[in-house]
Motif scaffolding. Structure first.
Motif, PDB file in Angstrom:
ATOM      1  N   ILE A  12       0.840  -1.195   0.000  1.00  0.00           N
ATOM      2  CA  ILE A  12       0.000   0.000   0.000  1.00  0.00           C
ATOM      3  C   ILE A  12       0.878   1.249   0.000  1.00  0.00           C
ATOM      4  CG2 ILE A  12      -1.651   1.334   1.362  1.00  0.00           C
ATOM      5  CD1 ILE A  12      -2.797  -1.435   2.281  1.00  0.00           C
ATOM      6  N   ALA A  13       1.914   1.250   0.823  1.00  0.00           N
ATOM      7  CA  ALA A  13       2.822   2.398   0.899  1.00  0.00           C
ATOM      8  C   ALA A  13       3.438   2.694  -0.462  1.00  0.00           C
ATOM      9  CB  ALA A  13       3.919   2.125   1.936  1.00  0.00           C
ATOM     10  N   HIS A  14       3.931   1.658  -1.113  1.00  0.00           N
ATOM     11  CA  HIS A  14       4.567   1.810  -2.424  1.00  0.00           C
ATOM     12  C   HIS A  14       3.575   2.335  -3.458  1.00  0.00           C
ATOM     13  CE1 HIS A  14       7.244   0.842  -5.769  1.00  0.00           C
ATOM     14  NE2 HIS A  14       6.202   0.275  -6.350  1.00  0.00           N
ATOM     15  N   ASN A  15       2.394   1.721  -3.510  1.00  0.00           N
ATOM     16  CA  ASN A  15       1.394   2.114  -4.506  1.00  0.00           C
ATOM     17  C   ASN A  15       0.886   3.530  -4.265  1.00  0.00           C
ATOM     18  OD1 ASN A  15       1.617  -0.356  -5.771  1.00  0.00           O
ATOM     19  ND2 ASN A  15      -0.167  -1.238  -4.757  1.00  0.00           N
ATOM     20  N   LEU A  16       0.630   3.866  -3.012  1.00  0.00           N
ATOM     21  CA  LEU A  16       0.145   5.209  -2.702  1.00  0.00           C
ATOM     22  C   LEU A  16       1.147   6.268  -3.144  1.00  0.00           C
ATOM     23  CD1 LEU A  16      -1.622   7.347  -1.418  1.00  0.00           C
ATOM     24  CD2 LEU A  16      -0.707   6.689   0.814  1.00  0.00           C
ATOM     25  N   LYS A  17       2.396   6.063  -2.805  1.00  0.00           N
ATOM     26  CA  LYS A  17       3.423   7.047  -3.184  1.00  0.00           C
ATOM     27  C   LYS A  17       3.530   7.150  -4.705  1.00  0.00           C
ATOM     28  CE  LYS A  17       8.038   8.624  -2.241  1.00  0.00           C
ATOM     29  NZ  LYS A  17       9.200   8.526  -1.405  1.00  0.00           N
ATOM     30  N   ASN A  18       3.503   6.010  -5.399  1.00  0.00           N
ATOM     31  CA  ASN A  18       3.593   6.033  -6.864  1.00  0.00           C
ATOM     32  C   ASN A  18       2.434   6.791  -7.495  1.00  0.00           C
ATOM     33  OD1 ASN A  18       6.023   4.724  -7.124  1.00  0.00           O
ATOM     34  ND2 ASN A  18       5.136   2.730  -7.548  1.00  0.00           N
ATOM     35  N   PHE A  19       1.206   6.494  -7.066  1.00  0.00           N
ATOM     36  CA  PHE A  19       0.043   7.186  -7.633  1.00  0.00           C
ATOM     37  C   PHE A  19       0.102   8.676  -7.335  1.00  0.00           C
ATOM     38  CE2 PHE A  19      -2.185   2.976  -7.640  1.00  0.00           C
ATOM     39  CZ  PHE A  19      -2.450   2.945  -8.994  1.00  0.00           C
ATOM     40  N   ARG A  20       0.458   9.038  -6.113  1.00  0.00           N
ATOM     41  CA  ARG A  20       0.507  10.444  -5.740  1.00  0.00           C
ATOM     42  C   ARG A  20       1.549  11.192  -6.570  1.00  0.00           C
ATOM     43  NH1 ARG A  20       3.439  13.534  -2.557  1.00  0.00           N
ATOM     44  NH2 ARG A  20       4.587  11.827  -1.596  1.00  0.00           N
ATOM     45  N   GLU A  21       2.729  10.591  -6.709  1.00  0.00           N
ATOM     46  CA  GLU A  21       3.795  11.245  -7.473  1.00  0.00           C
ATOM     47  C   GLU A  21       3.476  11.305  -8.965  1.00  0.00           C
ATOM     48  OE1 GLU A  21       7.368   9.194  -6.278  1.00  0.00           O
ATOM     49  OE2 GLU A  21       7.569  10.481  -4.497  1.00  0.00           O
TER      50      GLU A  21
END
Length: 77
Positions: A12-21
């Protein structure tokens, strides 16, 4: 059991950061769009907390992505 929770939190941490960026959103902007506090978003992105389904749904709504994409484990190519 804790290892499984840690693994999911990491995804979740990885995906959230990727989508946000990818959407060029700051933490403040995503907080405003999702209704989830900036501090909570930061904790989730660092994998420090296990967000509830309700929180994930609000984040997904703010990002305009299906909630499934926040928990999906994808192999990076």
């Amino acid at each position: 059991m804790k290892e499984n929770a840690d693994y999911v939190c990491g995804i979740i941490a990885h995906n959230l950061k990727n989508f946000r960026e990818k959407q060029k959103l700051s933490m403040d902007q995503l907080a405003a769009l999702s209704g989830v506090s900036k501090s909570m978003l930061g904790q989730i992105e660092r994998g420090l907390v296990n967000p509830t389904v309700s929180v994930l749904a609000r984040i997904a709504g703010g990002l305009h992505v299906p909630i499934e994409q926040l928990v999906e484990c994808r192999e990076e190519t």
